[in-house]
Design an enzyme around this catalytic site. Structure first.
Site: not given
Ligand code: PGA
Length: 267
Positions: A9, A11, A95, A97, A182, A188, A228
């Site tokens: 992803n 983003k 997601h 976010e 997640e 992140g 992560s």
């Molecule tokens: P990350 O993000 O691997 O940077 O923690 C994962 C995600 O948001 O899908």
């Protein structure tokens, strides 16, 4: 055995030309074994270019979102038929976010942006059904915040999100849904969920599908872990019985790291 799915992803990263460079570097390093699917989800503006680079490589294209109407007066939205025509096979929905559930304790933005991102379960359900109806495999993200984990609400929150996402989804359709567990606090942040706990909560997702549709569907559904994931922790996570892949954010922007995560999936 369920097929492992490793999805990157990207983003809000990469202009079209940057995306072309990144996917080129990645393809030069990827080794994909049988039984592993690899998906790249660049921003909408780079889908076309990345899709062209991926043609014939076996790596699939995915979108980071999809709107639930096919067309109409919905300024700024992108529909499943538009994504299909660009070659998308997958669409991320829900997601954290987009749900407005940012993991960082003190988000670096003004408050009103939270409302913009505040997708509710009903919206996620509409998007998931639009993906299915439009021939896209949804990757539906679920996960608890740190506060919900501390109040022992993880399982209730996660199974509630799974149930809501599957509202009015048939058994046949449900088998094609990919869930991504997640935990919001792990996204992140560099703080990965302990593999046994990630496996346990992925099991909660599967059990929820079992309660709704029965054992065969629960057995078919794929559940990724995300948050992560990196080249160092991927193998241990992917060895767990309930974890069928990874949704990778930050590390998917580093070609060597993402290639090593894919390698770790070659179990
Ligand atoms: P990350 O993000 O691997 O940077 O923690 C994962 C995600 O948001 O899908």
């Amino acid at each position: 055995m369920r097929q492992i799915v490793i999805a990157g992803n990207w983003k809000l990263n990469c202009t079209q030309s940057e995306a072309e460079r990144l996917v080129g570097e990645l393809l030069g390093r990827l080794e994909i074994a049988d039984g592993v699917a690899v998906v790249i989800c660049p921003p909408f503006t780079a889908l076309s270019a990345v899709g062209e680079s991926l043609a014939g490589t076996g790596v699939a294209l995915g979108s980071q979102d999809v709107f639930w109407k096919d067309k109409g007066a919905y300024t700024g939205q992108i529909s499943a038929p538009m994504l299909r025509e660009l070659g998308c096979k997958y669409a991320i929905v829900g997601h954290s976010e987009r749900r407005g559930r940012f993991g960082v304790p003190e988000p670096d933005f003004d408050d009103p942006i939270l409302a913009y991102f505040g997708e509710k379960d009903e919206v996620v359900n509409r998007k998931l059904r639009a993906a299915l109806a439009g021939g896209l495999t949804p990757i539906c993200c679920v996960g608890e915040t740190l506060a919900e984990r501390h109040s022992d609400d993880t399982d209730v929150v996660v199974s509630g999100q799974v149930m809501a996402a599957l509202t009015d989804v048939t058994r046949g359709e449900a088998a094609n849904v990919i869930f991504a567990y997640e935990p919001v606090w792990a996204i992140g942040t560099g703080e990965v969920c302990a593999p046994d706990e990630a496996d346990r909560v992925c099991g909660v997702v599967r059990n929820t599908v079992d309660r709704l549709y029965g054992a065969a569907t629960a057995e078919a559904v794929r559940v990724q872990y995300g948050g992560s994931v990196n080249a160092a922790n991927a193998a241990e996570l992917l060895a767990k019985p309930n974890i069928d892949g990874a949704l990778v954010g930050g590390a998917s922007l580093k070609p060597g790291d993402f290639a090593n995560i894919v390698k770790a999936a070659n179990r």
